[in-house]
Design a protein around this motif. Structure first.
Motif, PDB file in Angstrom:
ATOM      1  N   PRO A 169       0.796  -1.225   0.000  1.00 11.81           N
ATOM      2  CA  PRO A 169       0.000   0.000   0.000  1.00 11.81           C
ATOM      3  C   PRO A 169       0.836   1.286   0.000  1.00 11.81           C
ATOM      4  N   ASN A 170       2.155   1.180   0.208  1.00 11.73           N
ATOM      5  CA  ASN A 170       2.973   2.390   0.300  1.00 11.73           C
ATOM      6  C   ASN A 170       4.015   2.501  -0.811  1.00 11.73           C
ATOM      7  N   SER A 171       4.099   1.513  -1.675  1.00 13.20           N
ATOM      8  CA  SER A 171       5.052   1.546  -2.782  1.00 13.20           C
ATOM      9  C   SER A 171       4.428   0.813  -3.971  1.00 13.20           C
ATOM     10  N   TRP A 172       4.730   1.317  -5.176  1.00 18.30           N
ATOM     11  CA  TRP A 172       4.083   0.798  -6.378  1.00 18.30           C
ATOM     12  C   TRP A 172       5.054   0.787  -7.550  1.00 18.30           C
ATOM     13  N   ASP A 173       4.730  -0.044  -8.564  1.00 19.66           N
ATOM     14  CA  ASP A 173       5.273   0.197  -9.884  1.00 19.66           C
ATOM     15  C   ASP A 173       4.105   0.678 -10.743  1.00 19.66           C
ATOM     16  N   CYS A 174       4.351   1.036 -12.003  1.00 20.17           N
ATOM     17  CA  CYS A 174       3.309   1.712 -12.787  1.00 20.17           C
ATOM     18  C   CYS A 174       2.056   0.868 -12.961  1.00 20.17           C
ATOM     19  N   SER A 175       2.210  -0.380 -13.396  1.00 18.06           N
ATOM     20  CA  SER A 175       1.036  -1.220 -13.643  1.00 18.06           C
ATOM     21  C   SER A 175       0.381  -1.678 -12.347  1.00 18.06           C
ATOM     22  N   GLY A 176       1.182  -1.821 -11.264  1.00 19.23           N
ATOM     23  CA  GLY A 176       0.596  -2.191  -9.976  1.00 19.23           C
ATOM     24  C   GLY A 176      -0.335  -1.117  -9.455  1.00 19.23           C
ATOM     25  N   LEU A 177       0.039   0.166  -9.650  1.00 20.47           N
ATOM     26  CA  LEU A 177      -0.803   1.274  -9.208  1.00 20.47           C
ATOM     27  C   LEU A 177      -2.092   1.339 -10.034  1.00 20.47           C
ATOM     28  N   VAL A 178      -1.968   1.198 -11.362  1.00 22.29           N
ATOM     29  CA  VAL A 178      -3.149   1.244 -12.229  1.00 22.29           C
ATOM     30  C   VAL A 178      -4.108   0.100 -11.888  1.00 22.29           C
ATOM     31  N   GLN A 179      -3.559  -1.084 -11.695  1.00 20.90           N
ATOM     32  CA  GLN A 179      -4.403  -2.241 -11.360  1.00 20.90           C
ATOM     33  C   GLN A 179      -5.157  -2.014 -10.058  1.00 20.90           C
ATOM     34  N   ALA A 180      -4.449  -1.497  -9.033  1.00 19.67           N
ATOM     35  CA  ALA A 180      -5.075  -1.271  -7.733  1.00 19.67           C
ATOM     36  C   ALA A 180      -6.160  -0.206  -7.810  1.00 19.67           C
ATOM     37  N   ALA A 181      -5.940   0.841  -8.619  1.00 26.53           N
ATOM     38  CA  ALA A 181      -6.912   1.929  -8.726  1.00 26.53           C
ATOM     39  C   ALA A 181      -8.233   1.430  -9.301  1.00 26.53           C
ATOM     40  N   PHE A 182      -8.176   0.658 -10.364  1.00 26.71           N
ATOM     41  CA  PHE A 182      -9.409   0.190 -11.002  1.00 26.71           C
ATOM     42  C   PHE A 182     -10.057  -0.953 -10.218  1.00 26.71           C
ATOM     43  N   LYS A 183      -9.262  -1.611  -9.396  1.00 23.45           N
ATOM     44  CA  LYS A 183      -9.855  -2.660  -8.560  1.00 23.45           C
ATOM     45  C   LYS A 183     -10.819  -2.059  -7.543  1.00 23.45           C
ATOM     46  N   GLN A 184     -10.608  -0.769  -7.197  1.00 31.24           N
ATOM     47  CA  GLN A 184     -11.496  -0.093  -6.248  1.00 31.24           C
ATOM     48  C   GLN A 184     -12.935  -0.048  -6.762  1.00 31.24           C
ATOM     49  N   VAL A 185     -13.111  -0.089  -8.075  1.00 29.55           N
ATOM     50  CA  VAL A 185     -14.462  -0.012  -8.646  1.00 29.55           C
ATOM     51  C   VAL A 185     -14.869  -1.328  -9.305  1.00 29.55           C
ATOM     52  N   GLY A 186     -14.183  -2.405  -8.939  1.00 29.16           N
ATOM     53  CA  GLY A 186     -14.569  -3.725  -9.418  1.00 29.16           C
ATOM     54  C   GLY A 186     -14.066  -4.109 -10.786  1.00 29.16           C
ATOM     55  N   VAL A 187     -13.080  -3.386 -11.318  1.00 26.85           N
ATOM     56  CA  VAL A 187     -12.511  -3.721 -12.630  1.00 26.85           C
ATOM     57  C   VAL A 187     -11.199  -4.467 -12.398  1.00 26.85           C
ATOM     58  N   ASP A 188     -11.140  -5.702 -12.839  1.00 26.33           N
ATOM     59  CA  ASP A 188      -9.941  -6.522 -12.668  1.00 26.33           C
ATOM     60  C   ASP A 188      -9.061  -6.403 -13.908  1.00 26.33           C
ATOM     61  N   LEU A 189      -8.020  -5.613 -13.793  1.00 23.60           N
ATOM     62  CA  LEU A 189      -7.088  -5.423 -14.904  1.00 23.60           C
ATOM     63  C   LEU A 189      -5.960  -6.439 -14.814  1.00 23.60           C
ATOM     64  N   PRO A 190      -5.309  -6.734 -15.959  1.00 23.93           N
ATOM     65  CA  PRO A 190      -4.100  -7.576 -15.906  1.00 23.93           C
ATOM     66  C   PRO A 190      -3.009  -6.876 -15.110  1.00 23.93           C
ATOM     67  N   ARG A 191      -1.983  -7.610 -14.729  1.00 25.88           N
ATOM     68  CA  ARG A 191      -0.941  -7.081 -13.853  1.00 25.88           C
ATOM     69  C   ARG A 191       0.111  -6.268 -14.590  1.00 25.88           C
ATOM     70  N   THR A 192       0.454  -6.602 -15.816  1.00 26.11           N
ATOM     71  CA  THR A 192       1.595  -5.963 -16.477  1.00 26.11           C
ATOM     72  C   THR A 192       1.168  -4.852 -17.427  1.00 26.11           C
ATOM     73  N   SER A 193       2.118  -3.975 -17.742  1.00 32.33           N
ATOM     74  CA  SER A 193       1.854  -2.881 -18.683  1.00 32.33           C
ATOM     75  C   SER A 193       1.479  -3.422 -20.061  1.00 32.33           C
ATOM     76  N   GLN A 194       2.165  -4.469 -20.510  1.00 33.97           N
ATOM     77  CA  GLN A 194       1.876  -5.039 -21.824  1.00 33.97           C
ATOM     78  C   GLN A 194       0.420  -5.488 -21.918  1.00 33.97           C
ATOM     79  N   GLU A 195      -0.045  -6.175 -20.887  1.00 38.52           N
ATOM     80  CA  GLU A 195      -1.423  -6.682 -20.906  1.00 38.52           C
ATOM     81  C   GLU A 195      -2.438  -5.554 -20.736  1.00 38.52           C
ATOM     82  N   GLN A 196      -2.106  -4.570 -19.904  1.00 31.15           N
ATOM     83  CA  GLN A 196      -3.040  -3.456 -19.691  1.00 31.15           C
ATOM     84  C   GLN A 196      -3.229  -2.637 -20.963  1.00 31.15           C
ATOM     85  N   SER A 197      -2.213  -2.604 -21.833  1.00 36.15           N
ATOM     86  CA  SER A 197      -2.328  -1.822 -23.064  1.00 36.15           C
ATOM     87  C   SER A 197      -3.302  -2.443 -24.065  1.00 36.15           C
TER      88      SER A 197
END
Length: 261
Positions: A169-197
């Motif tokens: 909760p106190n440190s992130w990488d780019c895709s980890g932060l994006v994944q966590a943000a959308f998980k707050q609203v029930g959207v399950d994103l892939p873990r990596t930048s390649q998959e999120q794109s």
């Protein structure tokens, strides 16, 4: 001649008996005055040595016992001190976490209020046909408030550290932060930048909306992601030197974007 022989024999016998008696008498004092005292002194010396060795052994045993007892006490004291230190550290960490959580809740509440005001202003401007008072971009306001929740979560993480592979909760990488943000609203994103794109619907970078996921690199081979927050800015876990920050998109244009809300 027989008489002489008899007399001589008698005399010799007498001499022999006397000699034997004298020899026996002379030997007796030697036995009494020399052998017995020597034996007594030897026994006494051995007994003294045995007693001394026994005392030394007893002293050594007592010393070892005292050393062992002292060592055991030191170990017990050290364990008690270690447990006390652990409890103190746990209490301090718990208090810090509670304070941070309270601050984050307060910050998110304030950010939701600000974002809600922006959305209301945009809707009012659109309904009256007035463009002068409208913000520089429209902020979509889904019925569920999903975008507002995502942006609020992201803004609450500004200042956190960047760590490769970090998922909070106190440190992130780019895709980890994006994944966590959308998980707050029930959207399950892939873990990596390649998959999120490749998640959601591809949109042009000239037609961005608040909440769109930006990516740098090719679709399916992206090396970095962030989230567009409006007004030409985006929020991302940038790198170890910057951490989680808000940046101007004109300074580092994205190569593409996807929309999942």
């Amino acid at each position: 001649m027989a008489l002489r022989a008899g007399v001589a024999g008698g005399v010799l016998s007498t001499i022999a008996v006397a000699g034997s008696a004298n020899a026996a008498t002379a030997a007796e004092p030697v036995t009494e005055t020399i052998e017995m005292p020597t034996l007594t002194a030897t026994l006494t010396s051995k007994a003294a040595l045995s007693a001394e060795a026994t005392q030394q052994a007893a002293d050594a045993y007592q010393y070892r016992a005292e050393q062992q007892s002292a060592a055991e006490k030191a170990v017990k004291d050290a364990k008690k001190a270690h447990k006390a230190a652990e409890k103190k550290a746990e209490a301090a960490a718990k208090k810090k976490a509670e304070e941070r959580a309270a601050a984050e809740r307060a910050a998110r509440s304030a950010e939701r209020t600000d974002l809600s005001g922006v959305q209301t202003a945009a809707a009012t401007s659109s309904s009256t046909g007035s463009s002068a008072s409208a913000p520089s971009q429209d902020v979509p306001a889904p019925a569920s408030g999903s975008v507002a929740s995502v942006i609020s979560f992201l803004q609450a993480q500004v200042g956190d550290a960047y760590v490769m592979g970090g998922t909070g909760p106190n440190s992130w990488d780019c895709s980890g932060l994006v994944q966590a943000a959308f998980k707050q609203v029930g959207v399950d994103l892939p873990r990596t930048s390649q998959e999120q794109s490749t998640a959601g619907t591809q949109v042009g970078t000239s037609n961005l909306q608040v909440g769109d996921i930006l990516y740098w690199g090719g679709q399916g081979s992206a090396y970095h992601t962030g989230v567009y927050i409006g007004d030409g800015k985006y929020l991302d876990a940038a790198n170890p030197s910057k951490g989680v920050v808000i940046q101007d998109l004109s300074g580092y244009p994205a190569d593409g974007a996807v929309r999942v809300l």
